[in-house]
Design a protein around this motif. Sequence first.
Motif, PDB file in Angstrom:
ATOM      1  N   ARG A   1       0.672  -1.189  -0.255  1.00 43.70           N
ATOM      2  CA  ARG A   1       0.061   0.245  -0.075  1.00 43.70           C
ATOM      3  C   ARG A   1       0.826   1.056   0.097  1.00 43.70           C
ATOM      4  NH1 ARG A   1      -2.663   3.196   4.077  1.00 43.70           N
ATOM      5  NH2 ARG A   1      -4.486   4.239   3.275  1.00 43.70           N
TER       6      ARG A   1
ATOM      7  N   ARG B   1       3.241  10.961  -4.242  1.00 45.44           N
ATOM      8  CA  ARG B   1       2.388  11.520  -4.873  1.00 45.44           C
ATOM      9  C   ARG B   1       2.641  12.463  -5.811  1.00 45.44           C
ATOM     10  NH1 ARG B   1       1.427  13.646  -0.080  1.00 45.44           N
ATOM     11  NH2 ARG B   1       2.379  15.803  -0.292  1.00 45.44           N
TER      12      ARG B   1
ATOM     13  N   ASP C   1      -1.576   8.992 -13.564  1.00 50.00           N
ATOM     14  CA  ASP C   1      -2.414   9.175 -12.460  1.00 50.00           C
ATOM     15  C   ASP C   1      -1.836   9.543 -10.928  1.00 50.00           C
ATOM     16  OD1 ASP C   1      -5.161   8.920 -11.129  1.00 50.00           O
ATOM     17  OD2 ASP C   1      -4.607   6.742 -10.403  1.00 50.00           O
TER      18      ASP C   1
ATOM     19  N   SER D   1      -1.740  10.651  -5.886  1.00 48.81           N
ATOM     20  CA  SER D   1      -1.980   9.717  -4.771  1.00 48.81           C
ATOM     21  C   SER D   1      -0.803   9.241  -4.067  1.00 48.81           C
ATOM     22  CB  SER D   1      -2.839   8.540  -5.340  1.00 48.81           C
ATOM     23  OG  SER D   1      -2.930   7.790  -4.109  1.00 48.81           O
TER      24      SER D   1
ATOM     25  N   LYS E   1       0.051   1.663  -4.236  1.00 48.37           N
ATOM     26  CA  LYS E   1      -0.521   0.511  -5.229  1.00 48.37           C
ATOM     27  C   LYS E   1      -1.196   1.259  -6.319  1.00 48.37           C
ATOM     28  CE  LYS E   1      -4.807   0.537  -2.090  1.00 48.37           C
ATOM     29  NZ  LYS E   1      -5.592  -0.123  -1.643  1.00 48.37           N
ATOM     30  N   ASN E   2      -1.291   2.693  -6.384  1.00 44.52           N
ATOM     31  CA  ASN E   2      -2.196   3.058  -7.563  1.00 44.52           C
ATOM     32  C   ASN E   2      -1.219   3.090  -8.612  1.00 44.52           C
ATOM     33  OD1 ASN E   2      -4.528   3.415  -5.729  1.00 44.52           O
ATOM     34  ND2 ASN E   2      -4.033   5.416  -5.618  1.00 44.52           N
TER      35      ASN E   2
ATOM     36  N   LYS F   1       0.978   1.840 -11.827  1.00 44.16           N
ATOM     37  CA  LYS F   1       1.185   0.564 -12.606  1.00 44.16           C
ATOM     38  C   LYS F   1       2.332  -0.228 -12.166  1.00 44.16           C
ATOM     39  CE  LYS F   1      -1.310   2.527 -16.464  1.00 44.16           C
ATOM     40  NZ  LYS F   1      -1.203   2.597 -17.893  1.00 44.16           N
TER      41      LYS F   1
END
Length: 234
Positions: free
Chosen positions: A153, A180, A187, A190, A194-195, A197
């Motif tokens: 995470r 971030r 993207d 964040s 895990k967000n 690729k």
Amino acid sequence: MLRFLPLKLGRLYRCLKLLLVVGLFVILLMNTHNLFASFQKNELTDRRFINLNKCPACFGTSWCRKFMNGQVSFETWGRLRFLDVFNVKNVYFAQYGEPREGTRRVVLKRLGSNQELAEIDQKICKRATGRPRCDLIQAMYKTEFARINGDVRLLTPEVVEGWSDLVHCPSQRLLDRVVRRYAETKDSGSFLLKNLKDTERMQLLMTLAFNPEPLVLQSFPSDEGWPFAKYLGA
């Protein structure tokens, strides 16, 4: 005697200058064909020259389309490949053009010398296969950069501490900021690792371990008052 020595040194100095000029002339003569070809070809559209063929064993892909479309081109002397022997730091000046914004000068920089980049390739291969040469694309998935997968995470201090100067003694706040602000993803925004690729995550970790300079520029942008150059892409 006191006059004789300076005269001899003066002649030696002139001879050395002459040899240097002759040597440069010979180099230019031997590279005449390459010289003309260099001015005609934009090598920044070459996948191998920009190391796109190595990805995900690379440092980002956000500007690859701009390179391939010919929007970035070397300035005059940067086009001459035989001068690369003097450009140990792999820093180049170039022109970047956008249809609506016109052309502006940018600085391109590889994250290490040719030797350092070759060494990181060899390390990846040795860790994955035990051999100094291999398929880098396949090897990346067998390194520590891939073991931190989508199930993780957060990027935590105990995982990356000591990888480079940036994370010599990192805080969770710093690592969250790095993730971030990571610009080599569509993207961004964040702090959750895990967000990203799989390829983006590996590129971030490889950059963090090899040379975190781009991550510093991304995490502490100049438009927020930080005394760093503006990061555009890789």
